[in-house]
Design a protein around this motif. Structure first.
Motif, mmCIF file in Angstrom:
data_model
loop_
_atom_site.group_PDB
_atom_site.id
_atom_site.type_symbol
_atom_site.label_atom_id
_atom_site.label_comp_id
_atom_site.label_asym_id
_atom_site.label_seq_id
_atom_site.Cartn_x
_atom_site.Cartn_y
_atom_site.Cartn_z
ATOM 1 N N ALA A 16 7.659 13.836 -1.391
ATOM 2 C CA ALA A 16 7.678 12.376 -1.281
ATOM 3 C C ALA A 16 6.444 11.840 -0.570
ATOM 4 C CB ALA A 16 8.940 11.918 -0.556
ATOM 5 N N GLN A 17 5.796 12.658 0.199
ATOM 6 C CA GLN A 17 4.613 12.207 0.929
ATOM 7 C C GLN A 17 3.491 11.763 0.004
ATOM 8 O OE1 GLN A 17 3.881 15.517 3.545
ATOM 9 N NE2 GLN A 17 5.487 14.885 4.966
ATOM 10 N N LYS A 18 3.510 12.241 -1.252
ATOM 11 C CA LYS A 18 2.459 11.833 -2.194
ATOM 12 C C LYS A 18 2.536 10.334 -2.481
ATOM 13 C CE LYS A 18 5.086 12.863 -6.346
ATOM 14 N NZ LYS A 18 5.378 13.810 -7.368
ATOM 15 N N TYR A 19 3.741 9.766 -2.402
ATOM 16 C CA TYR A 19 3.888 8.337 -2.660
ATOM 17 C C TYR A 19 3.350 7.497 -1.502
ATOM 18 C CZ TYR A 19 6.776 9.565 -6.657
ATOM 19 O OH TYR A 19 7.224 10.072 -7.839
ATOM 20 N N GLU A 20 3.268 8.094 -0.335
ATOM 21 C CA GLU A 20 2.702 7.389 0.817
ATOM 22 C C GLU A 20 1.192 7.190 0.659
ATOM 23 O OE1 GLU A 20 3.827 9.570 4.279
ATOM 24 O OE2 GLU A 20 5.973 9.357 3.866
ATOM 25 N N GLU A 21 0.581 7.996 -0.183
ATOM 26 C CA GLU A 21 -0.859 7.907 -0.427
ATOM 27 C C GLU A 21 -1.109 7.104 -1.696
ATOM 28 O OE1 GLU A 21 -1.241 12.065 -0.508
ATOM 29 O OE2 GLU A 21 -0.780 12.209 1.619
ATOM 30 N N TRP A 22 -0.593 5.884 -1.723
ATOM 31 C CA TRP A 22 -0.608 5.009 -2.892
ATOM 32 C C TRP A 22 -2.016 4.819 -3.448
ATOM 33 C CZ3 TRP A 22 2.747 3.617 -6.304
ATOM 34 C CH2 TRP A 22 2.549 2.489 -7.103
ATOM 35 N N GLY A 23 -2.986 4.730 -2.594
ATOM 36 C CA GLY A 23 -4.362 4.517 -3.040
ATOM 37 C C GLY A 23 -4.930 5.683 -3.829
ATOM 38 N N ASP A 24 -4.362 6.872 -3.653
ATOM 39 C CA ASP A 24 -4.849 8.063 -4.358
ATOM 40 C C ASP A 24 -4.176 8.279 -5.709
ATOM 41 O OD1 ASP A 24 -6.479 8.550 -2.188
ATOM 42 O OD2 ASP A 24 -5.075 9.950 -1.249
ATOM 43 N N ILE A 25 -3.168 7.470 -6.036
ATOM 44 C CA ILE A 25 -2.421 7.650 -7.286
ATOM 45 C C ILE A 25 -3.192 7.015 -8.438
ATOM 46 C CG2 ILE A 25 -0.276 7.057 -8.493
ATOM 47 C CD1 ILE A 25 1.133 7.242 -5.776
ATOM 48 N N ASP A 26 -3.233 7.705 -9.558
ATOM 49 C CA ASP A 26 -3.914 7.219 -10.759
ATOM 50 C C ASP A 26 -3.352 5.848 -11.159
ATOM 51 O OD1 ASP A 26 -4.222 6.804 -13.719
ATOM 52 O OD2 ASP A 26 -5.344 8.680 -13.538
ATOM 53 N N GLU A 27 -4.230 4.910 -11.405
ATOM 54 C CA GLU A 27 -3.834 3.529 -11.748
ATOM 55 C C GLU A 27 -2.948 3.460 -12.984
ATOM 56 O OE1 GLU A 27 -4.307 0.614 -10.098
ATOM 57 O OE2 GLU A 27 -5.227 1.765 -8.477
ATOM 58 N N SER A 28 -3.130 4.388 -13.917
ATOM 59 C CA SER A 28 -2.372 4.329 -15.161
ATOM 60 C C SER A 28 -0.888 4.627 -14.977
ATOM 61 C CB SER A 28 -2.969 5.289 -16.200
ATOM 62 O OG SER A 28 -2.784 6.629 -15.787
ATOM 63 N N ILE A 29 -0.517 5.327 -13.898
ATOM 64 C CA ILE A 29 0.901 5.645 -13.701
ATOM 65 C C ILE A 29 1.568 4.791 -12.622
ATOM 66 C CG2 ILE A 29 0.671 7.994 -14.561
ATOM 67 C CD1 ILE A 29 0.810 8.930 -11.620
ATOM 68 N N LYS A 30 0.799 3.958 -11.943
ATOM 69 C CA LYS A 30 1.385 3.119 -10.887
ATOM 70 C C LYS A 30 2.504 2.211 -11.397
ATOM 71 C CE LYS A 30 -2.220 3.130 -7.399
ATOM 72 N NZ LYS A 30 -3.178 2.336 -6.616
ATOM 73 N N PRO A 31 2.379 1.576 -12.568
ATOM 74 C CA PRO A 31 3.494 0.745 -13.039
ATOM 75 C C PRO A 31 4.782 1.546 -13.250
ATOM 76 C CG PRO A 31 1.494 0.169 -14.228
ATOM 77 C CD PRO A 31 1.195 1.414 -13.425
ATOM 78 N N PHE A 32 4.668 2.780 -13.730
ATOM 79 C CA PHE A 32 5.851 3.618 -13.922
ATOM 80 C C PHE A 32 6.472 3.969 -12.570
ATOM 81 C CE2 PHE A 32 8.159 7.579 -14.497
ATOM 82 C CZ PHE A 32 8.957 7.261 -15.587
ATOM 83 N N ILE A 33 5.653 4.323 -11.604
ATOM 84 C CA ILE A 33 6.159 4.656 -10.269
ATOM 85 C C ILE A 33 6.831 3.435 -9.645
ATOM 86 C CG2 ILE A 33 5.498 5.345 -7.932
ATOM 87 C CD1 ILE A 33 3.337 7.126 -9.242
ATOM 88 N N GLN A 34 6.245 2.267 -9.827
ATOM 89 C CA GLN A 34 6.886 1.047 -9.310
ATOM 90 C C GLN A 34 8.244 0.834 -9.969
ATOM 91 O OE1 GLN A 34 3.498 -1.468 -10.186
ATOM 92 N NE2 GLN A 34 3.034 -1.703 -7.994
#
Length: 127
Positions: free
Chosen positions: A95-113
């Protein structure tokens, strides 16, 4: 994070206040007809929002439907099923990977949201 709330002498250690547990959706494990079930063990796991999102993403992230269309029952059953396969300590680390929101690929951010919106529907804060 505490693992045990019983001290070696058997006395209880102080416990935090938790939200009201959600009822289980099903019984998992040895559930086929004819299996010799010895016991049904109940386990309640305190999870952060990020841990819930991680479990849901692992359990259902590859299905063809969008998280905004998932029912509360589907979301809860998916999270519970994932907990039967995944150690909750591993989920906490993942779950700690979600805390690093700025490092997440922009193309998958809407799905994660959308995964987080699904978590919020199934597990409203403080309930």
């Amino acid at each position: 994070m505490s693992i045990l709330f019983s001290l070696p002498d058997g006395s209880p250690a102080p416990r935090p206040t938790y939200p009201t547990p959600t009822p289980p959706t099903d019984i998992f494990g040895a559930t086929d007809p004819g299996e010799d079930v010895h016991a049904v063990v109940t386990l309640q796991v305190a999870m952060t929002r990020d841990m819930l999102a991680t479990a849901l993403d692992l359990a259902a992230g590859n299905c063809e439907e969008h998280p905004d269309t998932w029912s509360v029952e589907y979301i809860r059953e998916s999270v519970e099923l994932q907990l039967t396969y995944e150690n909750f300590l591993h989920l906490e680390r993942s779950a700690q990977k979600y805390e690093e929101w700025g490092d997440i690929d922009e193309s998958i951010k809407p799905f994660i949201q959308a995964i987080y919106r699904a978590v919020d529907r199934a597990y409203p804060a403080g309930r």
